[in-house]
Design an enzyme around this catalytic site. Structure first.
Site, PDB file in Angstrom:
ATOM      1  N   SER A   1       4.067  -5.663  42.739  1.00 56.89           N
ATOM      2  CA  SER A   1       3.388  -6.741  43.454  1.00 56.89           C
ATOM      3  C   SER A   1       3.016  -6.304  44.857  1.00 56.89           C
ATOM      4  O   SER A   1       2.077  -6.839  45.453  1.00 56.89           O
ATOM      5  CB  SER A   1       4.288  -7.980  43.531  1.00 56.89           C
ATOM      6  OG  SER A   1       4.355  -8.633  42.293  1.00 56.89           O
TER       7      SER A   1
ATOM      8  N   ASP B   1      -2.359 -15.926  44.567  1.00 58.11           N
ATOM      9  CA  ASP B   1      -0.903 -15.830  44.560  1.00 58.11           C
ATOM     10  C   ASP B   1      -0.321 -17.192  44.916  1.00 58.11           C
ATOM     11  O   ASP B   1      -0.970 -18.222  44.702  1.00 58.11           O
ATOM     12  CB  ASP B   1      -0.462 -14.739  45.538  1.00 58.11           C
ATOM     13  CG  ASP B   1       0.781 -14.003  45.079  1.00 58.11           C
ATOM     14  OD1 ASP B   1       1.870 -14.604  45.117  1.00 58.11           O
ATOM     15  OD2 ASP B   1       0.672 -12.825  44.673  1.00 58.11           O
TER      16      ASP B   1
ATOM     17  N   HIS C   1       5.954 -15.079  48.259  1.00 56.63           N
ATOM     18  CA  HIS C   1       5.335 -13.941  47.576  1.00 56.63           C
ATOM     19  C   HIS C   1       3.898 -13.709  48.042  1.00 56.63           C
ATOM     20  O   HIS C   1       3.494 -12.566  48.337  1.00 56.63           O
ATOM     21  CB  HIS C   1       5.383 -14.173  46.069  1.00 56.63           C
ATOM     22  CG  HIS C   1       5.064 -12.970  45.252  1.00 56.63           C
ATOM     23  ND1 HIS C   1       3.785 -12.662  44.860  1.00 56.63           N
ATOM     24  CD2 HIS C   1       5.860 -12.001  44.739  1.00 56.63           C
ATOM     25  CE1 HIS C   1       3.798 -11.555  44.129  1.00 56.63           C
ATOM     26  NE2 HIS C   1       5.055 -11.123  44.039  1.00 56.63           N
TER      27      HIS C   1
END
Length: 438
Positions: A274, A73, A112
């Site tokens: 996600s 990520d 994220h």
């Protein structure tokens, strides 16, 4: 037995030995001591999936010790309380991050990777408060990738390299919380994902979100063998904005009202598959911790076979819910026979059929030699003569046929001309001259 399976077996044996010691003293139960968990804490209480997916119940058996989850990520931030002893390695494949993969990449999506990791294996506070991950005793690998301007390396190349690095550095589970919005994928991913499957790694992938423009799942969620995760809301209903649909969805998990720890330590709310994917990745870690010798195929099979059915969903597999809602406790405790193949598909077979990578060569026809008789000797050349004098060949094939055709033609033409004159003479009338009369 692979190296990672041996490691899990050793950890499990140590846990059993500890339990025996406790039983030999004053312990009355074989279950390990509960993890610090205060459901009355506002943050902990907001993690509704801990009870909805029966994760708290699964913690009575395991919290993920002995397993490693690789988070490919934007990088896992350095938050001491949440990731202090969790992240055991990392790398950057974007060309713009730091070697340890811990520097958040991207002005918009920099947090994220931290959100994803905190859901999968974040540590809570020692007093049982604050956000906690699904497998709080699992280890993490941080592989930072860059999206768009945050990368100096093509994205497809980043992913292929990241997959191999994660496998080579001990990942039992790989989490991919991104999509490409296209069904197909670069051929370099064939070998990279196959490398993970051949090394007994569970690959968990987010299905994508309608709210971000993904109306149907895209790669890597379309790659055979990955466990694709769709999203549901707090009631277990397929999320309209925070999920998408597709025939490759295998399981569903919460994707709305989620919590995540940012790179600066702040706890925030967010939505999307996600976040659903690392919840399932954490459950996969719990399964592998509870069953150290289990294969990746059996981990996936346990997750889909023990899923909670969704009323009115297509059976056995629905394009919104897959096989149903994930159930951590059932996936750990169920008695299921081992499987020989990946329930999510065979990437090697797909490559053979569609890439023609292993197609057999076309059969070669057998050639039998044929004896050909030798050609006759050529005629000897005649003596050279004057080009102005006729030769036998020119007289035979030129002069004589020409004379034979020309003479009759002339005679016929003269005859026709004479006959025409006689005819005209016969047609001319005789005129009477009156002066000649007497």
């Amino acid at each position: 037995m692979t190296g990672r399976r041996m490691l899990r077996s050793v950890v499990a044996a140590a846990a059993v030995a500890t339990t025996v010691l406790l039983l030999g003293s004053s312990a009355t139960a074989a279950t390990p001591p509960p993890i610090p968990d205060d459901p009355a804490d506002p943050v902990r209480a907001a993690e509704y999936w801990l009870d909805g997916a029966r994760i708290r119940e699964a913690w009575q058996t395991t919290r993920g010790e002995g397993t490693t989850i690789a988070v490919i990520d934007t990088g896992i931030g350095k938050v001491p309380q949440t990731f202090g002893d969790a992240v055991v390695g990392g790398t950057d494949v974007s060309g713009t991050g730091t070697p340890d993969g811990r520097t958040p990449l991207g002005a918009i999506d920099g947090n994220h990777g931290s959100w994803v990791a905190s859901l999968a294996a974040g540590r809570g506070a020692p007093d049982g408060t604050g956000m906690i991950g699904v497998a709080p005793e699992a280890k993490l690998l941080s592989v930072s990738v860059g999206f768009g301007a945050a990368a100096a390396v093509p994205f497809t190349e980043q992913v292929a390299k990241a997959m191999r690095w994660a496998v080579d550095n001990g990942a039992d589970i790989i989490n991919l919380s991104f999509t490409t919005n296209t069904l197909d994928w670069d051929e370099s991913w064939d070998d990279a994902f196959l490398y993970a499957f051949e090394h007994d790694v569970v690959v968990v992938v987010a299905a994508g979100n309608r709210g971000s423009g993904t109306n149907i799942i895209g790669a890597p969620a379309t790659i055979p063998g990955v466990l694709t995760v769709g999203g549901v809301d707090q009631t277990g209903t397929a999320s309209i904005e925070a999920s998408t649909q597709g025939i490759t969805i295998g399981i569903s998990a919460p994707s709305e009202g989620l919590l995540g720890v940012s790179a600066d330590g702040e706890v925030v709310k967010w939505n999307g598959t996600s976040g659903a994917a690392p919840i399932v990745a954490g459950i996969a870690a719990l399964i592998r911790s509870a069953h150290p010798d289990i294969s990746a195929n059996d981990v996936i099979n346990r997750i889909i076979k023990t899923a909670i059915p969704v009323p009115d969903a297509q059976k056995p597999r629905d394009p919104l819910y897959g096989y149903g809602l994930v159930d951590a406790a059932a996936a750990i405790s169920a008695t299921l026979p081992a499987v020989d193949t990946n329930p999510m598909g065979d990437l090697a077979e797909w490559i053979r059929l569609f890439r023609r990578a292993e197609s057999e060569p076309a059969p070669q026809p057998e050639l039998t030699p044929v004896a050909v008789p030798p050609l006759p000797d050529a005629d000897q050349p005649s003596e050279a003569g004057s080009p102005l004098l006729p030769s036998a060949e020119s007289l035979r094939y030129g002069t004589l046929p020409l004379v034979a055709l020309t003479v009759p033609g002339i005679l016929i033409a003269l005859g026709v001309t004479a006959a025409a004159r006689r005819i005209r003479s016969a047609r001319v009338p005789v005129r009477h001259n009156p002066d000649s009369e007497e």
